[in-house]
Write a protein that holds these residues in place. Structure first.
Motif, PDB file in Angstrom:
ATOM      1  N   ASP A 247     116.188  92.143  11.223  1.00 46.42           N
ATOM      2  CA  ASP A 247     116.594  93.065  12.283  1.00 46.42           C
ATOM      3  C   ASP A 247     117.284  92.280  13.400  1.00 46.42           C
ATOM      4  O   ASP A 247     116.826  91.206  13.792  1.00 46.42           O
ATOM      5  CB  ASP A 247     115.385  93.794  12.868  1.00 46.42           C
ATOM      6  N   GLU A 249     119.785  93.020  17.166  1.00 46.05           N
ATOM      7  CA  GLU A 249     120.441  93.953  18.078  1.00 46.05           C
ATOM      8  C   GLU A 249     121.795  93.394  18.461  1.00 46.05           C
ATOM      9  O   GLU A 249     121.915  92.238  18.887  1.00 46.05           O
ATOM     10  CB  GLU A 249     119.592  94.186  19.332  1.00 46.05           C
ATOM     11  N   THR A 254     120.778  98.517  17.007  1.00 48.87           N
ATOM     12  CA  THR A 254     119.888  97.759  16.130  1.00 48.87           C
ATOM     13  C   THR A 254     120.395  97.830  14.702  1.00 48.87           C
ATOM     14  O   THR A 254     120.563  98.911  14.139  1.00 48.87           O
ATOM     15  CB  THR A 254     118.448  98.290  16.192  1.00 48.87           C
TER      16      THR A 254
END
Length: 353
Positions: A247, A249, A254
């Motif tokens: 993950d 950003e 995101t």
């Protein structure tokens, strides 16, 4: 390159195009696609051929090829077919080791691939792979000084292309399939994009005569002008799909692990936060910060292996063309290939005198 849970979407596209499954790895498992240790060992295998120093040593040969091609052009000509294509295919073929007699076939095979012609692409893949395997066999029997010979020698030596951790594990030596894949990647990528940089660049300069006049008055601007043309009208608009390994950003969004991401190079190259008046072609434009001043050759680990060679070929081809033919002018309408993510002409009709 990490794959999504649904598998490789490119493989599914190739299946729809009728390419037999045994040939898809030659298009999906290339140096452009793999990451990490695999990418490093493959890049190391050929990187010395494309160093700035080695490319500089090739300049006289590139200039000679350009001069020979220009000598043979008629007064009215499709510059894409008769100049922009032949120059880079000759250069990369000599480096890799593709015989002169076989080069017209590569043009046909490349056309089948980039136009995604379902009628011709399966046969093109079969013929290309068979041709590359034949070249490998010939170099084993009669070594020369080309890159194929170097890859065959590295395969037999083994340690040259492997990470230290597996340097003596014969199962991890370079395979014939990897050599074939490398030949395909280098020859196709090494002439297709450069040909369209030359043709796109020629058209842009003819459409901006003030910029062409600046280059004629001050030839020292040519190296920077090629980078500006790559920014302004480069042949590649998007990158291959990449997949997030975790993950992250980015810009307030995101991106989750496994998500597909595709960079749009043309948007970056026209970003008004980076370039003043980005829609304007300016051959005197200086790079914004370090590097090329654009992302036409990509960025990071997958930065174009042949960027220095492509830049030199573009400079030599365009400089020689406009110097030789002061009256160079368009000689008919131009059309762009309707291929998403690509910026290439179908032809470039010009009048030389």
């Amino acid at each position: 390159m990490r794959q999504p849970p649904c598998g490789n979407p490119r493989a599914a596209i190739f299946e729809q195009l009728g390419i037999p499954a045994e040939f898809t790895p030659y298009l999906t498992d290339t140096i452009l696609d793999v990451d990490g240790v695999d990418h490093a060992r493959l890049r190391k295998l050929v990187s010395r051929t494309f160093t700035v120093r080695r490319v500089h040593e090739l300049r006289l040969r590139v200039e000679a090829i350009a001069a020979d091609l220009l000598d043979g052009l008629p007064e009215r000509v499709d510059l894409l077919a008769e100049y922009a294509y032949p120059l880079p295919i000759t250069v990369i073929s000599e480096l890799v080791g593709v015989p002169k007699a076989d080069r017209p076939e590569w043009r046909k095979w490349a056309t089948a691939l980039v136009t995604m012609n379902r009628e011709t692409i399966p046969g093109a893949m079969r013929d290309m792979v068979a041709h590359c395997r034949d070249l490998i066999a010939r170099r084993r029997a009669e070594p020369t000084g080309d890159l194929i010979t170097g890859m065959v020698a590295a395969q037999e030596d083994g340690a040259e292309v492997l990470s230290p951790a597996v340097a003596h594990d014969s199962a991890d030596r370079l395979t014939d399939t990897e050599i074939v894949t490398m030949i395909l990647t280098l020859v196709l990528a090494g002439h297709e994009t450069t040909a369209h940089l030359v043709s796109n660049g020629t058209l842009a300069l003819l459409q901006h005569p003030d910029q062409l006049d600046r280059l004629r008055r001050d030839p020292s601007l040519w190296p920077g002008a090629v980078d500006e043309l790559m920014r302004f009208c480069g042949p590649v608009h998007v990158t291959r799909l990449r997949y997030a390994t975790e993950d992250v950003e980015l810009g307030g969004v995101t991106i989750h692990a496994g998500d597909a991401v595709q960079s749009v190079l043309v948007s970056s190259n026209f970003d008004p936060r980076v370039y003043e008046d980005p829609e304007r072609l300016d051959v005197t434009r200086k790079p914004a910060g370090r590097g090329d001043g654009h992302v036409g050759f990509g960025h990071g680990a997958h930065y174009c292996l042949g960027a220095a060679l492509a830049r030199q070929e573009g400079e030599v081809a365009l400089h020689a063309l406009v110097d030789r033919f002061p009256a160079l002018a368009l000689d008919g309408p131009t059309e762009w290939v309707p291929l998403p993510g690509s910026h290439r002409l179908t032809a470039l009709p010009v009048r030389l005198a």
